[in-house]
Design an enzyme around this catalytic site. Structure first.
Site, PDB file in Angstrom:
ATOM      1  CB  SER A   7      -0.953  -0.036   1.206  1.00 35.36           C
ATOM      2  OG  SER A   7      -1.806   1.087   1.209  1.00 35.36           O
ATOM      3  CG  HIS A  12      -4.078  -0.831  -0.927  1.00 37.25           C
ATOM      4  ND1 HIS A  12      -3.948  -1.025   0.437  1.00 37.25           N
ATOM      5  CD2 HIS A  12      -4.673  -1.958  -1.400  1.00 37.25           C
ATOM      6  CE1 HIS A  12      -4.447  -2.199   0.761  1.00 37.25           C
ATOM      7  NE2 HIS A  12      -4.890  -2.791  -0.344  1.00 37.25           N
ATOM      8  CG  ASP A  60      -5.790  -5.532   2.510  1.00 38.22           C
ATOM      9  OD1 ASP A  60      -6.391  -6.593   2.769  1.00 38.22           O
ATOM     10  OD2 ASP A  60      -5.690  -5.063   1.361  1.00 38.22           O
TER      11      ASP A  60
END
Length: 343
Positions: free
Chosen positions: A166, A192, A284
């Site tokens: 991310s 992300h 995540d």
């Protein structure tokens, strides 16, 4: 009842009109205060040195640089070397040249990139304010940026490799993926990133690693030696027969979701699965990585010392999902060795 003080921001933008618009958007709710503005590279560096902001918004087309790089990229490198500060790049709405340059800025140390909000676009303005508030609290570290060596070994009959990242992820993924050249296994990636930059990210990753990189279609076969980047706002999963499945459901906080990808790789590759969770905010990927480990696959998490943001990898480590914890080059080389049949 006490309230948090406003987030302190430096705005760097060479266009007076754009700069005034960004300042107005940021300060509209009173939760953010712009402590300084700058229109060129020297001004940006001086503003950060003097005001020590919690975050910097950065334009890329800045005058006053002394290297061959874009002025904004030069400013980012200098800030990250002198006083590491979260830097949010604001890029114009173009799918080609400048969005590609925004990926270079992420690799240089910027923490995220957003399109510039147009006048009257209330949703984009709120997205910008929300992102500034979130990113301003991210601790940054000063660290060297080495170029990863390129391995020469070629292998066949290899596992499925899944990588998740991310915030700070583009540079981290470039380092790991560059180590996988010649590995005859598909590489599935969740990064992300704002939807407008997914295609540019895929092109940039291909150009900087010399690996074939693509954004896949639904039920496309996962071919060995190809890197597949999850599309915007869509989960990427491994399906039966090593096909790739795309699905917008469920509408999780992170879409694409690292947990969705890693769990699917655990389910359909089992002991042949290899997963790694790299730098990023939140948790995540931790549960998905644990699923791979429980399925007999091999699992890695980036160490806290090298991670731009030690959120996702720390969550994976805390959950016991990571078999090995190491830096980026070591992760890439270890995955390549596993794919070649080693330990």
């Amino acid at each position: 009842m006490s309230t948090a003080p406003p987030t302190r921001v430096v705005v760097v933008e060479d266009s007076p009109v754009q700069r005034a618009h960004i300042v107005a958007v940021l300060q509209a709710t009173g939760q953010i205060t712009v402590v300084a503005e700058a229109a060129d590279v020297p001004g940006a560096l001086e503003a950060v040195r003097t005001h020590r902001p919690q975050l910097v918004t950065m334009d890329l087309e800045l005058p006053g640089g002394i290297t061959s790089e874009l002025g904004g990229v030069e400013a980012i490198r200098t800030i990250m070397a002198e006083r590491p500060t979260p830097i949010l790049v604001l890029s114009v709405h173009t799918p080609s040249r400048e969005s590609g340059e925004a990926l270079v800025a992420l690799d240089a140390g910027a923490i995220d990139v957003l399109p510039k909000a147009s006048a009257g676009d209330g949703a984009a303005a709120e997205t910008l304010r929300r992102r500034v508030r979130v990113l301003s609290g991210v601790p940054m570290v000063r660290r060297p940026r080495a170029t990863a060596p390129v391995p020469t070994a070629r292998v066949t009959d290899l596992p499925v490799i899944a990588l998740a990242a991310s915030t700070g992820g583009p540079g981290a993924l470039r380092t790991v993926v560059a180590e996988l050249r010649g590995v005859g296994a598909p590489v599935l990636v969740v990064q992300h990133i704002h939807a407008e930059f997914v295609e540019s990210f895929a092109r940039w990753l291909q150009e900087t690693t010399l690996m074939p990189v693509t954004v896949p279609g639904h039920r496309e076969a996962a071919r060995p030696g190809v890197v597949y980047v999850a599309p915007a706002d869509t989960h990427l999963r491994l399906g039966p027969g090593r096909t790739l499945e795309l699905d917008p459901e469920p509408e999780l906080l992170s879409r694409p979701s690292a947990d969705e990808l890693l769990s699917s790789v655990a389910a359909h590759a089992g002991p042949a699965a290899v997963g790694a969770v790299l730098t990023g905010m939140g948790d995540d990927g931790a549960r998905g990585l644990l699923a791979i480990r429980q399925a007999g696959g091999r699992t890695f998490a980036q160490d806290g010392e090298s991670a731009t943001v030690d959120g996702m990898p720390r969550a994976a480590r805390d959950l016991g999902a990571a078999e090995r914890v190491m830096g980026l080059e070591q992760i890439g080389r270890s995955i390549a060795a596993i794919a070649a049949g080693g330990r």
